[in-house]
Design a protein around this motif. Structure first.
Motif, mmCIF file in Angstrom:
data_model
loop_
_atom_site.group_PDB
_atom_site.id
_atom_site.type_symbol
_atom_site.label_atom_id
_atom_site.label_comp_id
_atom_site.label_asym_id
_atom_site.label_seq_id
_atom_site.Cartn_x
_atom_site.Cartn_y
_atom_site.Cartn_z
ATOM 1 N N GLY A 20 8.309 -65.589 68.007
ATOM 2 C CA GLY A 20 7.367 -65.424 69.114
ATOM 3 C C GLY A 20 6.017 -66.013 68.768
ATOM 4 N N ILE A 21 5.534 -65.720 67.538
ATOM 5 C CA ILE A 21 4.243 -66.264 67.120
ATOM 6 C C ILE A 21 4.306 -67.784 67.073
ATOM 7 C CG2 ILE A 21 2.637 -66.407 65.179
ATOM 8 C CD1 ILE A 21 3.309 -63.512 64.572
ATOM 9 N N PHE B 85 -0.191 -61.377 72.168
ATOM 10 C CA PHE B 85 0.319 -60.038 72.476
ATOM 11 C C PHE B 85 1.077 -60.016 73.804
ATOM 12 C CE2 PHE B 85 -2.280 -58.798 69.069
ATOM 13 C CZ PHE B 85 -1.825 -57.566 68.657
ATOM 14 N N ALA B 86 0.790 -60.967 74.679
ATOM 15 C CA ALA B 86 1.482 -60.979 75.964
ATOM 16 C C ALA B 86 2.884 -61.580 75.842
ATOM 17 C CB ALA B 86 0.664 -61.755 76.999
ATOM 18 N N CYS B 122 3.219 -54.870 75.539
ATOM 19 C CA CYS B 122 2.596 -55.852 76.429
ATOM 20 C C CYS B 122 1.285 -55.352 77.017
ATOM 21 C CB CYS B 122 3.537 -56.206 77.571
ATOM 22 S SG CYS B 122 4.915 -57.197 77.026
ATOM 23 N N VAL B 123 1.195 -54.036 77.269
ATOM 24 C CA VAL B 123 -0.014 -53.485 77.884
ATOM 25 C C VAL B 123 -1.222 -53.724 76.983
ATOM 26 C CG1 VAL B 123 0.362 -51.166 76.977
ATOM 27 C CG2 VAL B 123 -1.010 -51.465 78.996
ATOM 28 N N ILE B 124 -1.004 -53.739 75.661
ATOM 29 C CA ILE B 124 -2.116 -53.982 74.737
ATOM 30 C C ILE B 124 -2.655 -55.391 74.935
ATOM 31 C CG2 ILE B 124 -2.772 -54.103 72.304
ATOM 32 C CD1 ILE B 124 -0.668 -51.958 71.786
ATOM 33 N N ALA B 233 -1.219 -70.124 80.936
ATOM 34 C CA ALA B 233 0.231 -70.332 81.065
ATOM 35 C C ALA B 233 0.998 -69.310 80.248
ATOM 36 C CB ALA B 233 0.593 -71.749 80.617
ATOM 37 N N MET B 234 0.447 -68.909 79.084
ATOM 38 C CA MET B 234 1.132 -67.921 78.252
ATOM 39 C C MET B 234 1.237 -66.575 78.972
ATOM 40 S SD MET B 234 2.288 -69.076 75.485
ATOM 41 C CE MET B 234 2.653 -70.699 76.057
ATOM 42 N N PHE B 235 0.149 -66.178 79.667
ATOM 43 C CA PHE B 235 0.220 -64.922 80.428
ATOM 44 C C PHE B 235 1.265 -65.019 81.529
ATOM 45 C CE2 PHE B 235 -3.982 -64.153 78.627
ATOM 46 C CZ PHE B 235 -3.761 -62.877 78.158
ATOM 47 N N PHE B 236 1.304 -66.177 82.174
ATOM 48 C CA PHE B 236 2.266 -66.396 83.254
ATOM 49 C C PHE B 236 3.686 -66.312 82.718
ATOM 50 C CE2 PHE B 236 3.066 -68.765 87.326
ATOM 51 C CZ PHE B 236 2.337 -67.903 88.095
#
Lengths: 123, 320
Positions: A20-21, B85-86, B122-124, B233-236
Protein backbone atom coordinates in the motif's frame (compact mmCIF):
# COMPACT_ATOMS: atom_id res chain seq x y z
CA UNK A 1 1.60 -26.11 12.79
CA UNK A 2 -0.33 -23.17 14.29
CA UNK A 3 2.77 -21.11 15.19
CA UNK A 4 4.16 -21.17 11.64
CA UNK A 5 0.77 -20.51 10.14
CA UNK A 6 0.48 -17.33 12.19
CA UNK A 7 3.86 -16.13 10.90
CA UNK A 8 2.74 -16.73 7.29
CA UNK A 9 -0.63 -15.04 7.95
CA UNK A 10 0.91 -11.87 9.30
CA UNK A 11 3.64 -12.01 6.69
CA UNK A 12 0.83 -11.42 4.20
CA UNK A 13 -0.60 -8.58 6.29
CA UNK A 14 2.83 -6.94 6.56
CA UNK A 15 3.50 -7.39 2.85
CA UNK A 16 0.19 -5.75 1.92
CA UNK A 17 1.01 -2.87 4.28
CA UNK A 18 4.30 -2.26 2.43
CA UNK A 19 2.50 -2.73 -0.89
CA UNK A 20 0.00 0.00 0.00
CA UNK A 21 2.79 2.42 0.91
CA UNK A 22 4.61 1.51 -2.32
CA UNK A 23 1.43 2.11 -4.37
CA UNK A 24 0.78 5.61 -2.99
CA UNK A 25 4.50 6.45 -3.00
CA UNK A 26 4.89 5.39 -6.64
CA UNK A 27 1.82 7.37 -7.75
CA UNK A 28 3.02 10.51 -5.98
CA UNK A 29 6.58 10.09 -7.30
CA UNK A 30 5.47 9.68 -10.92
CA UNK A 31 3.30 12.75 -10.55
CA UNK A 32 6.23 14.61 -8.90
CA UNK A 33 8.42 13.87 -11.94
CA UNK A 34 5.82 14.95 -14.49
CA UNK A 35 3.92 17.87 -13.01
CA UNK A 36 4.66 21.58 -13.50
CA UNK A 37 5.72 23.80 -10.58
CA UNK A 38 4.55 27.38 -10.49
CA UNK A 39 3.71 28.40 -6.91
CA UNK A 40 2.88 31.92 -5.82
CA UNK A 41 1.71 33.32 -2.46
CA UNK A 42 -1.88 33.87 -3.57
CA UNK A 43 -2.20 30.37 -5.01
CA UNK A 44 -0.74 28.82 -1.87
CA UNK A 45 -2.96 30.70 0.56
CA UNK A 46 -5.81 28.90 2.33
CA UNK A 47 -8.85 28.46 0.10
CA UNK A 48 -11.82 30.47 1.25
CA UNK A 49 -13.87 30.86 -1.92
CA UNK A 50 -11.54 33.58 -3.25
CA UNK A 51 -12.02 35.92 -0.30
CA UNK A 52 -9.07 37.17 1.75
CA UNK A 53 -8.57 34.65 4.56
CA UNK A 54 -9.98 35.76 7.89
CA UNK A 55 -8.55 34.50 11.17
CA UNK A 56 -7.19 31.10 12.04
CA UNK A 57 -8.73 27.77 11.08
CA UNK A 58 -8.25 26.30 14.54
CA UNK A 59 -11.80 27.28 15.42
CA UNK A 60 -13.92 26.11 18.32
CA UNK A 61 -16.20 23.27 17.31
CA UNK A 62 -19.44 21.91 18.69
CA UNK A 63 -18.89 19.95 21.92
CA UNK A 64 -21.33 17.28 20.68
CA UNK A 65 -18.60 15.83 18.44
CA UNK A 66 -16.50 15.18 21.54
CA UNK A 67 -19.39 13.57 23.44
CA UNK A 68 -20.21 11.30 20.50
CA UNK A 69 -16.55 10.22 20.36
CA UNK A 70 -16.63 9.37 24.10
CA UNK A 71 -19.78 7.26 23.66
CA UNK A 72 -18.20 5.53 20.68
CA UNK A 73 -15.14 4.46 22.70
CA UNK A 74 -17.38 2.79 25.31
CA UNK A 75 -19.49 0.91 22.78
CA UNK A 76 -16.55 -0.03 20.59
CA UNK A 77 -14.88 -1.75 23.53
CA UNK A 78 -18.17 -3.52 24.18
CA UNK A 79 -18.22 -4.71 20.55
CA UNK A 80 -14.66 -5.97 21.01
CA UNK A 81 -15.79 -8.08 23.97
CA UNK A 82 -18.72 -9.37 21.92
CA UNK A 83 -16.51 -10.88 19.20
CA UNK A 84 -14.88 -13.76 21.17
CA UNK A 85 -18.24 -14.39 22.83
CA UNK A 86 -20.01 -14.58 19.45
CA UNK A 87 -17.73 -17.41 18.27
CA UNK A 88 -18.06 -19.55 21.40
CA UNK A 89 -21.46 -18.74 22.90
CA UNK A 90 -23.11 -21.93 21.63
CA UNK A 91 -20.72 -24.09 23.66
CA UNK A 92 -20.89 -21.78 26.67
CA UNK A 93 -24.69 -21.97 26.76
CA UNK A 94 -27.43 -19.92 28.34
CA UNK A 95 -25.36 -18.66 31.31
CA UNK A 96 -22.88 -16.79 29.12
CA UNK A 97 -25.79 -15.47 27.05
CA UNK A 98 -27.49 -14.01 30.14
CA UNK A 99 -24.20 -12.52 31.35
CA UNK A 100 -23.53 -10.86 28.00
CA UNK A 101 -27.08 -9.48 27.85
CA UNK A 102 -26.57 -8.04 31.34
CA UNK A 103 -23.37 -6.37 30.15
CA UNK A 104 -25.10 -4.91 27.08
CA UNK A 105 -28.06 -3.75 29.20
CA UNK A 106 -25.80 -1.86 31.65
CA UNK A 107 -24.16 0.01 28.76
CA UNK A 108 -27.54 0.67 27.12
CA UNK A 109 -28.65 2.36 30.36
CA UNK A 110 -25.68 4.66 29.81
CA UNK A 111 -26.87 5.33 26.25
CA UNK A 112 -30.38 6.19 27.51
CA UNK A 113 -28.83 8.52 30.14
CA UNK A 114 -26.77 10.31 27.47
CA UNK A 115 -29.89 10.54 25.30
CA UNK A 116 -31.94 12.10 28.14
CA UNK A 117 -29.07 14.51 28.86
CA UNK A 118 -29.40 15.74 25.27
CA UNK A 119 -26.09 14.52 23.84
CA UNK A 120 -27.75 13.85 20.48
CA UNK A 121 -29.37 17.30 20.26
CA UNK A 122 -27.21 19.49 18.04
CA UNK A 123 -27.54 23.11 18.98
CA UNK B 1 7.61 -22.34 7.72
CA UNK B 2 7.45 -19.35 5.45
CA UNK B 3 8.15 -21.25 2.25
CA UNK B 4 9.33 -20.08 -1.14
CA UNK B 5 5.97 -21.09 -2.61
CA UNK B 6 4.22 -18.83 -0.12
CA UNK B 7 6.48 -15.97 -1.14
CA UNK B 8 5.69 -16.40 -4.85
CA UNK B 9 1.96 -16.58 -4.10
CA UNK B 10 2.21 -13.50 -1.89
CA UNK B 11 3.91 -11.39 -4.56
CA UNK B 12 1.50 -12.57 -7.26
CA UNK B 13 -1.51 -11.85 -5.06
CA UNK B 14 -0.09 -8.40 -4.26
CA UNK B 15 0.44 -7.48 -7.91
CA UNK B 16 -3.02 -8.75 -8.85
CA UNK B 17 -4.66 -6.80 -6.01
CA UNK B 18 -2.91 -3.53 -6.98
CA UNK B 19 -3.95 -3.99 -10.61
CA UNK B 20 -7.47 -4.84 -9.56
CA UNK B 21 -7.75 -1.78 -7.27
CA UNK B 22 -6.63 0.61 -10.02
CA UNK B 23 -8.85 -0.90 -12.74
CA UNK B 24 -11.84 -1.29 -10.41
CA UNK B 25 -11.65 2.33 -9.21
CA UNK B 26 -11.40 3.62 -12.79
CA UNK B 27 -14.31 1.45 -13.89
CA UNK B 28 -16.41 2.51 -10.89
CA UNK B 29 -15.84 6.22 -11.53
CA UNK B 30 -16.94 5.80 -15.16
CA UNK B 31 -19.88 3.61 -14.09
CA UNK B 32 -20.98 6.10 -11.42
CA UNK B 33 -20.95 8.93 -13.97
CA UNK B 34 -22.97 6.85 -16.43
CA UNK B 35 -25.49 5.64 -13.82
CA UNK B 36 -25.98 9.14 -12.41
CA UNK B 37 -26.34 10.58 -15.90
CA UNK B 38 -28.98 8.07 -16.94
CA UNK B 39 -30.89 8.53 -13.66
CA UNK B 40 -30.92 12.28 -14.37
CA UNK B 41 -31.98 11.71 -18.00
CA UNK B 42 -28.71 12.77 -19.67
CA UNK B 43 -25.83 10.93 -21.36
CA UNK B 44 -22.76 11.47 -19.16
CA UNK B 45 -19.27 11.03 -20.71
CA UNK B 46 -19.59 10.12 -24.40
CA UNK B 47 -16.48 11.42 -26.22
CA UNK B 48 -13.45 9.38 -25.06
CA UNK B 49 -13.87 5.82 -26.31
CA UNK B 50 -17.08 3.81 -26.60
CA UNK B 51 -19.72 5.66 -24.49
CA UNK B 52 -16.87 7.43 -22.71
CA UNK B 53 -15.33 4.16 -21.48
CA UNK B 54 -11.81 5.62 -21.58
CA UNK B 55 -12.82 8.81 -19.77
CA UNK B 56 -11.28 7.58 -16.51
CA UNK B 57 -7.95 6.83 -18.22
CA UNK B 58 -7.91 10.37 -19.57
CA UNK B 59 -8.72 11.67 -16.07
CA UNK B 60 -5.85 9.72 -14.50
CA UNK B 61 -3.39 11.15 -17.05
CA UNK B 62 -4.75 14.65 -16.41
CA UNK B 63 -4.42 14.26 -12.62
CA UNK B 64 -0.84 12.96 -13.00
CA UNK B 65 0.12 16.12 -14.90
CA UNK B 66 -1.60 18.57 -12.54
CA UNK B 67 0.35 20.95 -10.35
CA UNK B 68 0.45 20.06 -6.66
CA UNK B 69 -0.66 23.15 -4.71
CA UNK B 70 0.66 23.14 -1.14
CA UNK B 71 -1.08 25.63 1.13
CA UNK B 72 1.59 27.53 3.09
CA UNK B 73 -0.48 27.42 6.27
CA UNK B 74 -1.04 23.65 6.16
CA UNK B 75 0.43 21.38 8.81
CA UNK B 76 3.01 19.93 6.38
CA UNK B 77 3.52 16.41 7.80
CA UNK B 78 -0.09 15.70 8.64
CA UNK B 79 -1.22 17.12 5.31
CA UNK B 80 1.34 15.05 3.39
CA UNK B 81 0.69 11.76 5.21
CA UNK B 82 -3.11 11.82 4.98
CA UNK B 83 -3.33 10.31 1.43
CA UNK B 84 -1.31 7.31 2.67
CA UNK B 85 -3.77 6.74 5.50
CA UNK B 86 -6.64 6.94 3.03
CA UNK B 87 -5.31 4.24 0.66
CA UNK B 88 -3.05 1.85 2.64
CA UNK B 89 -5.89 0.39 4.82
CA UNK B 90 -7.96 -0.26 1.68
CA UNK B 91 -5.08 -2.21 0.14
CA UNK B 92 -4.57 -4.13 3.38
CA UNK B 93 -8.25 -5.08 3.58
CA UNK B 94 -7.86 -7.12 0.38
CA UNK B 95 -5.86 -9.76 2.32
CA UNK B 96 -9.09 -11.45 3.45
CA UNK B 97 -11.49 -10.76 0.56
CA UNK B 98 -12.42 -14.13 -0.99
CA UNK B 99 -12.82 -13.80 -4.76
CA UNK B 100 -13.22 -17.59 -4.97
CA UNK B 101 -12.19 -20.69 -3.05
CA UNK B 102 -8.54 -20.31 -4.11
CA UNK B 103 -8.41 -16.62 -5.00
CA UNK B 104 -7.94 -15.11 -1.56
CA UNK B 105 -4.53 -13.73 -0.59
CA UNK B 106 -4.76 -15.27 2.89
CA UNK B 107 -7.75 -16.71 4.73
CA UNK B 108 -6.94 -15.33 8.19
CA UNK B 109 -8.75 -17.20 10.97
CA UNK B 110 -9.85 -13.82 12.39
CA UNK B 111 -10.87 -12.46 8.96
CA UNK B 112 -13.98 -10.54 10.05
CA UNK B 113 -12.25 -8.94 13.04
CA UNK B 114 -9.27 -8.02 10.83
CA UNK B 115 -11.44 -6.31 8.23
CA UNK B 116 -13.42 -4.42 10.92
CA UNK B 117 -10.16 -3.17 12.41
CA UNK B 118 -8.40 -2.26 9.20
CA UNK B 119 -11.28 -0.47 7.46
CA UNK B 120 -11.86 1.77 10.49
CA UNK B 121 -8.33 3.21 10.09
CA UNK B 122 -9.56 5.19 7.05
CA UNK B 123 -11.30 7.69 9.33
CA UNK B 124 -7.88 8.72 10.69
CA UNK B 125 -6.74 9.60 7.17
CA UNK B 126 -9.87 11.68 6.56
CA UNK B 127 -9.50 13.49 9.86
CA UNK B 128 -5.78 14.10 9.28
CA UNK B 129 -6.65 15.65 5.91
CA UNK B 130 -9.29 17.85 7.53
CA UNK B 131 -7.05 18.97 10.39
CA UNK B 132 -3.77 19.24 8.48
CA UNK B 133 -5.18 21.45 5.71
CA UNK B 134 -5.71 24.29 8.19
CA UNK B 135 -8.82 25.34 6.30
CA UNK B 136 -12.22 25.95 7.91
CA UNK B 137 -14.14 23.88 5.38
CA UNK B 138 -11.70 21.00 5.69
CA UNK B 139 -11.83 21.05 9.47
CA UNK B 140 -15.64 20.99 9.50
CA UNK B 141 -15.68 18.20 6.90
CA UNK B 142 -13.13 16.19 8.87
CA UNK B 143 -15.03 16.62 12.15
CA UNK B 144 -18.28 15.57 10.53
CA UNK B 145 -16.65 12.60 8.82
CA UNK B 146 -15.08 11.40 12.06
CA UNK B 147 -18.34 11.72 14.01
CA UNK B 148 -20.37 10.03 11.28
CA UNK B 149 -18.00 7.15 10.61
CA UNK B 150 -17.54 6.27 14.28
CA UNK B 151 -21.30 6.51 14.93
CA UNK B 152 -22.19 4.13 12.10
CA UNK B 153 -19.28 1.83 12.94
CA UNK B 154 -21.31 0.37 15.82
CA UNK B 155 -24.37 -0.87 13.87
CA UNK B 156 -21.94 -2.12 11.20
CA UNK B 157 -19.86 -4.14 13.67
CA UNK B 158 -22.94 -5.44 15.49
CA UNK B 159 -24.56 -6.69 12.28
CA UNK B 160 -21.29 -8.41 11.33
CA UNK B 161 -21.14 -10.01 14.81
CA UNK B 162 -24.65 -11.37 14.26
CA UNK B 163 -23.39 -13.14 11.13
CA UNK B 164 -20.42 -14.49 13.10
CA UNK B 165 -22.85 -15.90 15.68
CA UNK B 166 -24.80 -17.80 13.03
CA UNK B 167 -21.76 -18.96 11.02
CA UNK B 168 -19.80 -19.76 14.21
CA UNK B 169 -16.52 -18.60 12.70
CA UNK B 170 -14.54 -15.43 11.99
CA UNK B 171 -12.91 -16.80 8.84
CA UNK B 172 -14.31 -15.36 5.59
CA UNK B 173 -14.13 -18.72 3.76
CA UNK B 174 -15.93 -20.57 6.56
CA UNK B 175 -18.68 -17.94 6.51
CA UNK B 176 -19.07 -18.53 2.75
CA UNK B 177 -19.15 -22.31 3.36
CA UNK B 178 -21.85 -21.83 6.00
CA UNK B 179 -24.07 -20.32 3.29
CA UNK B 180 -24.02 -23.44 1.07
CA UNK B 181 -27.68 -24.14 1.65
CA UNK B 182 -29.13 -20.68 2.16
CA UNK B 183 -27.74 -17.16 1.67
CA UNK B 184 -27.65 -15.36 4.99
CA UNK B 185 -29.82 -12.52 3.66
CA UNK B 186 -32.67 -15.07 3.30
CA UNK B 187 -31.89 -16.62 6.69
CA UNK B 188 -34.84 -15.60 8.91
CA UNK B 189 -32.50 -14.54 11.73
CA UNK B 190 -30.24 -12.40 9.58
CA UNK B 191 -32.43 -10.42 7.15
CA UNK B 192 -32.55 -7.47 9.57
CA UNK B 193 -28.77 -7.62 10.09
CA UNK B 194 -28.34 -7.41 6.31
CA UNK B 195 -30.51 -4.30 6.16
CA UNK B 196 -28.63 -2.66 9.06
CA UNK B 197 -25.32 -3.55 7.40
CA UNK B 198 -26.17 -1.93 4.08
CA UNK B 199 -27.45 1.29 5.74
CA UNK B 200 -24.40 1.55 8.00
CA UNK B 201 -22.04 0.71 5.14
CA UNK B 202 -23.51 3.54 3.04
CA UNK B 203 -22.69 5.91 5.90
CA UNK B 204 -19.23 4.37 6.40
CA UNK B 205 -18.20 5.24 2.84
CA UNK B 206 -19.74 8.76 3.05
CA UNK B 207 -22.23 8.35 0.25
CA UNK B 208 -25.51 10.23 -0.12
CA UNK B 209 -27.87 10.29 1.84
CA UNK B 210 -25.00 10.25 4.37
CA UNK B 211 -22.48 12.49 2.59
CA UNK B 212 -22.32 15.50 4.94
CA UNK B 213 -18.49 15.27 5.26
CA UNK B 214 -18.17 16.65 1.75
CA UNK B 215 -21.53 18.30 1.26
CA UNK B 216 -20.48 20.39 -1.73
CA UNK B 217 -23.19 23.01 -1.33
CA UNK B 218 -21.94 24.00 2.14
CA UNK B 219 -18.33 22.82 2.51
CA UNK B 220 -16.83 23.22 -1.03
CA UNK B 221 -15.25 19.72 -1.04
CA UNK B 222 -15.11 18.94 2.68
CA UNK B 223 -11.93 17.36 3.99
CA UNK B 224 -10.07 17.34 0.65
CA UNK B 225 -10.66 21.01 -0.28
CA UNK B 226 -6.93 21.80 -0.14
CA UNK B 227 -5.74 18.75 -2.10
CA UNK B 228 -4.99 18.81 -5.80
CA UNK B 229 -3.42 16.59 -8.44
CA UNK B 230 -2.32 13.11 -7.44
CA UNK B 231 -2.97 13.62 -3.71
CA UNK B 232 -6.61 14.35 -4.48
CA UNK B 233 -6.65 11.31 -6.77
CA UNK B 234 -5.47 9.16 -3.84
CA UNK B 235 -8.49 10.20 -1.76
CA UNK B 236 -10.74 9.45 -4.71
CA UNK B 237 -9.10 6.06 -5.19
CA UNK B 238 -9.43 5.26 -1.49
CA UNK B 239 -13.10 6.22 -1.53
CA UNK B 240 -13.99 3.98 -4.47
CA UNK B 241 -11.86 1.13 -3.13
CA UNK B 242 -13.74 1.39 0.16
CA UNK B 243 -17.04 1.23 -1.72
CA UNK B 244 -15.79 -1.97 -3.35
CA UNK B 245 -14.65 -3.38 0.01
CA UNK B 246 -17.92 -2.79 1.87
CA UNK B 247 -19.84 -4.32 -1.04
CA UNK B 248 -17.46 -7.30 -1.16
CA UNK B 249 -18.01 -7.83 2.58
CA UNK B 250 -21.77 -7.60 2.05
CA UNK B 251 -21.47 -10.23 -0.70
CA UNK B 252 -19.38 -12.51 1.49
CA UNK B 253 -21.42 -12.16 4.66
CA UNK B 254 -24.95 -12.03 3.25
CA UNK B 255 -25.14 -13.03 -0.42
CA UNK B 256 -23.26 -16.35 -0.35
CA UNK B 257 -19.89 -14.99 -1.49
CA UNK B 258 -18.52 -16.69 -4.60
CA UNK B 259 -21.08 -19.51 -4.49
CA UNK B 260 -23.45 -19.87 -7.45
CA UNK B 261 -24.43 -22.28 -10.24
CA UNK B 262 -22.95 -22.61 -13.78
CA UNK B 263 -20.68 -19.55 -13.92
CA UNK B 264 -17.19 -19.69 -12.38
CA UNK B 265 -17.03 -18.53 -8.72
CA UNK B 266 -15.11 -15.32 -9.43
CA UNK B 267 -17.79 -14.26 -11.94
CA UNK B 268 -20.48 -14.77 -9.29
CA UNK B 269 -18.47 -12.80 -6.75
CA UNK B 270 -17.95 -9.87 -9.12
CA UNK B 271 -21.60 -9.90 -10.33
CA UNK B 272 -22.91 -9.77 -6.75
CA UNK B 273 -20.41 -7.15 -5.60
CA UNK B 274 -20.92 -4.80 -8.55
CA UNK B 275 -24.67 -5.36 -8.19
CA UNK B 276 -24.51 -4.03 -4.63
CA UNK B 277 -22.35 -1.10 -5.76
CA UNK B 278 -24.89 -0.25 -8.46
CA UNK B 279 -27.61 -0.38 -5.80
CA UNK B 280 -25.57 2.07 -3.67
CA UNK B 281 -25.24 4.37 -6.70
CA UNK B 282 -28.98 4.17 -7.33
CA UNK B 283 -29.56 5.19 -3.68
CA UNK B 284 -27.01 7.99 -3.98
CA UNK B 285 -28.66 9.62 -6.96
CA UNK B 286 -32.22 9.19 -5.65
CA UNK B 287 -32.21 10.42 -2.05
CA UNK B 288 -31.49 13.92 -0.74
CA UNK B 289 -28.79 14.58 1.85
CA UNK B 290 -29.57 14.45 5.60
CA UNK B 291 -28.65 17.12 8.17
CA UNK B 292 -25.91 16.37 10.68
CA UNK B 293 -28.28 16.15 13.66
CA UNK B 294 -30.68 13.84 11.80
CA UNK B 295 -27.72 11.66 10.89
CA UNK B 296 -26.42 11.32 14.45
CA UNK B 297 -29.94 10.89 15.82
CA UNK B 298 -30.62 8.07 13.36
CA UNK B 299 -27.38 6.27 14.27
CA UNK B 300 -27.64 6.52 18.05
CA UNK B 301 -31.38 6.65 18.76
CA UNK B 302 -32.52 4.08 16.20
CA UNK B 303 -29.87 1.97 14.48
CA UNK B 304 -27.70 1.13 17.50
CA UNK B 305 -30.56 0.03 19.83
CA UNK B 306 -32.14 -1.96 16.99
CA UNK B 307 -28.81 -3.71 16.29
CA UNK B 308 -28.45 -4.67 19.95
CA UNK B 309 -32.02 -5.96 20.03
CA UNK B 310 -31.41 -7.95 16.85
CA UNK B 311 -28.26 -9.43 18.38
CA UNK B 312 -30.13 -10.47 21.53
CA UNK B 313 -32.98 -12.09 19.58
CA UNK B 314 -30.63 -13.97 17.22
CA UNK B 315 -28.64 -15.25 20.21
CA UNK B 316 -31.80 -16.48 21.91
CA UNK B 317 -33.05 -18.24 18.74
CA UNK B 318 -29.66 -19.93 18.22
CA UNK B 319 -29.50 -21.23 21.80
CA UNK B 320 -32.85 -23.00 21.60
Amino acid sequence: MPQESIITDYGFVGFFFLLGIFFVGAALTVSWLLRPRDPNPIKNSTYECGEIVKGNSRIQFNVSYYLVALLFVIFDIEALFLIPWAVTFRELGIVSYMEMMGFILILLVGLVYAWKKGVFQWR
Amino acid sequence: MFTFLNLIFMVMAGVMVLGFIAVSAMFLIWWERKVSAHIQNRYGPMRVGWHGALQSVADVIKLLLKEDIRPTKADAWVWWLAPFFAVVPSVMAFVVIPFSKELIPRDLNIGVLYIMAITSVCVIGIFMAGWGSNNKYSLLGGMRAAAQIISYELPLILSMITVVMVANSLSMQKIVEAQSRCWFIFHPNLALAGLIYIIAATAEVNRTPFDIPEAESELVAGFHTEYSGMKFAMFFLGEYTNVFIVSAIATTLFLGGWKGPLLPPIAWFLIKTYGIITFLMWVRWTFPRLRVDQLMGFAWKFLTPVSFLNLAIVGLLLLK
